[in-house]
Scaffold this motif. Structure first.
Motif, mmCIF file in Angstrom:
data_model
loop_
_atom_site.group_PDB
_atom_site.id
_atom_site.type_symbol
_atom_site.label_atom_id
_atom_site.label_comp_id
_atom_site.label_asym_id
_atom_site.label_seq_id
_atom_site.Cartn_x
_atom_site.Cartn_y
_atom_site.Cartn_z
ATOM 1 N N GLU A 21 0.839 -1.198 0.000
ATOM 2 C CA GLU A 21 0.000 0.000 0.000
ATOM 3 C C GLU A 21 0.870 1.242 0.000
ATOM 4 N N ARG A 22 0.401 2.241 -0.704
ATOM 5 C CA ARG A 22 1.088 3.520 -0.668
ATOM 6 C C ARG A 22 0.737 4.183 0.658
ATOM 7 N N TYR A 23 1.713 4.890 1.273
ATOM 8 C CA TYR A 23 1.456 5.442 2.608
ATOM 9 C C TYR A 23 0.744 6.791 2.499
ATOM 10 N N VAL A 24 -0.502 6.673 2.060
ATOM 11 C CA VAL A 24 -1.361 7.851 1.878
ATOM 12 C C VAL A 24 -2.712 7.515 2.504
ATOM 13 N N SER A 25 -3.564 8.567 2.653
ATOM 14 C CA SER A 25 -4.881 8.268 3.261
ATOM 15 C C SER A 25 -5.701 7.411 2.302
ATOM 16 N N PRO A 26 -6.641 6.642 2.845
ATOM 17 C CA PRO A 26 -7.472 5.781 1.976
ATOM 18 C C PRO A 26 -8.316 6.569 0.982
ATOM 19 N N GLU A 27 -8.433 7.876 1.207
ATOM 20 C CA GLU A 27 -9.195 8.711 0.252
ATOM 21 C C GLU A 27 -8.305 9.222 -0.888
ATOM 22 N N ASN A 28 -7.011 9.027 -0.747
ATOM 23 C CA ASN A 28 -6.070 9.568 -1.743
ATOM 24 C C ASN A 28 -6.161 8.766 -3.031
ATOM 25 N N SER A 29 -6.113 9.441 -4.168
ATOM 26 C CA SER A 29 -6.257 8.757 -5.477
ATOM 27 C C SER A 29 -5.121 7.768 -5.722
ATOM 28 N N LEU A 30 -4.045 7.849 -4.961
ATOM 29 C CA LEU A 30 -2.927 6.908 -5.147
ATOM 30 C C LEU A 30 -3.096 5.630 -4.325
ATOM 31 N N VAL A 50 -12.655 -6.996 5.231
ATOM 32 C CA VAL A 50 -11.760 -6.140 4.431
ATOM 33 C C VAL A 50 -10.646 -5.646 5.340
ATOM 34 N N HIS A 51 -9.448 -6.133 5.131
ATOM 35 C CA HIS A 51 -8.314 -5.856 6.020
ATOM 36 C C HIS A 51 -7.358 -4.872 5.339
ATOM 37 N N ARG A 52 -7.736 -3.599 5.424
ATOM 38 C CA ARG A 52 -6.950 -2.539 4.785
ATOM 39 C C ARG A 52 -5.650 -2.308 5.547
ATOM 40 N N MET A 53 -4.579 -2.048 4.811
ATOM 41 C CA MET A 53 -3.325 -1.701 5.492
ATOM 42 C C MET A 53 -3.506 -0.317 6.130
ATOM 43 N N PRO A 54 -3.112 -0.147 7.413
ATOM 44 C CA PRO A 54 -3.277 1.148 8.081
ATOM 45 C C PRO A 54 -2.233 2.137 7.563
ATOM 46 N N THR A 55 -2.683 3.219 6.960
ATOM 47 C CA THR A 55 -1.704 4.168 6.379
ATOM 48 C C THR A 55 -1.904 5.586 6.928
ATOM 49 N N ALA A 105 0.114 -7.714 13.000
ATOM 50 C CA ALA A 105 -0.786 -8.211 14.059
ATOM 51 C C ALA A 105 -2.139 -8.626 13.470
ATOM 52 N N VAL A 106 -2.600 -7.881 12.481
ATOM 53 C CA VAL A 106 -3.852 -8.246 11.779
ATOM 54 C C VAL A 106 -3.691 -9.615 11.126
ATOM 55 N N LEU A 107 -2.543 -9.821 10.474
ATOM 56 C CA LEU A 107 -2.285 -11.108 9.802
ATOM 57 C C LEU A 107 -2.191 -12.236 10.839
ATOM 58 N N ARG A 108 -1.521 -11.953 11.947
ATOM 59 C CA ARG A 108 -1.377 -12.993 12.988
ATOM 60 C C ARG A 108 -2.740 -13.380 13.552
ATOM 61 N N LEU A 142 4.049 0.466 2.426
ATOM 62 C CA LEU A 142 4.131 -0.754 3.233
ATOM 63 C C LEU A 142 4.119 -1.916 2.249
ATOM 64 N N THR A 143 4.842 -2.989 2.562
ATOM 65 C CA THR A 143 4.807 -4.141 1.663
ATOM 66 C C THR A 143 4.916 -5.433 2.459
ATOM 67 N N LEU A 144 4.248 -6.471 1.968
ATOM 68 C CA LEU A 144 4.497 -7.798 2.510
ATOM 69 C C LEU A 144 5.867 -8.241 2.016
ATOM 70 N N THR A 145 6.466 -9.143 2.756
ATOM 71 C CA THR A 145 7.822 -9.601 2.412
ATOM 72 C C THR A 145 7.768 -10.943 1.683
#
Ligand code: 6PG
Length: 240
Positions: free
Chosen positions: A73-82, A103-108, A122-125, A178-181
């Motif tokens: 996820e890009r580290y922008v608000s969920p309302e951001n066009s990116l 729906v498990h959105r990445m917190p940005t 922690a969400v994934l765990r 943010l990225t998964l590894t």
């Protein structure tokens, strides 16, 4: 190395094939576990698949049993066009009967991306338990220089073998993400790479030429899942 590559005349037919292929994956997981975990990709290519899920496939899939995650996820608000979340929300999530808790959105929106990465882990765990996540379906794209998710060439995150989610600075807009590894991505049971456009031809050709036994020079080539890996390419990306 690109083994199971399917080539389509254009991105519309590629997306139709991806939607069709996704049904058996989703139905098998729902039958086996009563739920299905899908890790979404960002960028633009998957948008047509998301739209198909929300329209032609709206009445064909058990949406209340499907949980959505993001590979990056890009580290922008969920309302951001990116925002990758915003793209999925507009093309699919707002049109389907999906419970909000699925729906498990990445917190940005946390001040520190490091805290956000820990929070998403922690969400994934909580969802997958102690074992690293094994998504039933992972969608990925490829950048022109071979990135996938937000793992870019030369990134230290490519060597991360303990953490499941990390903050990264990337040479693209916006730089903070943010990225998964790889350890998480490579535990997926089914991986669909969706790649379209002539601008991807060079990297696809380079990936094809890499020997199977070598460690790829490209992050996309480091995706060697325990499960099934399928490349869905349009003709423009696949070349001759
Ligand atoms: C992102 C994506 C990224 C994407 C590639 C390809 O956040 O941008 O997750 O990995 O899949 O950049 O993007 P396109 O589909 O737009 O070519």
């Amino acid at each position: 190395m690109i083994e199971d590559a399917r080539i389509f005349p254009d991105v519309h037919l590629l997306s139709q094939a991806a939607a069709h292929e996704s049904v058996s994956v989703i139905e098998a997981a729902a039958r086996e576990k009563g739920l299905c975990s899908i890790c979404l990709s960002g960028g633009t290519t998957p948008a047509k698949l998301y739209t198909l899920w929300a329209t032609a496939y709206r009445d064909k899939l058990p949406w209340n049993q499907i949980h959505f995650f993001w590979g990056d996820e890009r580290y922008v608000s969920p309302e951001n066009s990116l925002s990758n979340y915003r793209m999925a929300l507009g093309t699919m999530l707002c049109l389907l009967p999906i419970p909000a808790q699925n729906v498990h959105r990445m917190p940005t929106t946390l001040p520190l991306p490091e805290d956000a990465a820990e929070k998403y882990e922690a969400v994934l765990r909580e969802f997958f338990g102690k074992q690293p996540p094994a998504f039933d379906l992972l969608l990925l794209g490829v950048g022109e220089e071979g990135h996938t998710a937000s793992l870019f060439p030369g990134s230290p995150a490519l060597n991360e073998n303990k953490r499941w989610v990390v903050p990264v600075r990337v040479p693209a807009e916006p730089p903070q993400r943010l990225t998964l590894t790889l350890p998480v991505l490579n535990r997926s049971r089914n991986v669909f790479f969706l790649v379209a456009g002539a601008n991807k031809r060079q990297v696809i050709e380079a990936l094809r030429k890499e020997p199977a036994e070598s460690v790829s020079a490209y992050p996309a080539g480091r995706i060697r899942p325990q499960g099934r890996l399928t490349w869905l390419l349009d003709q423009a990306a696949a070349g001759s």
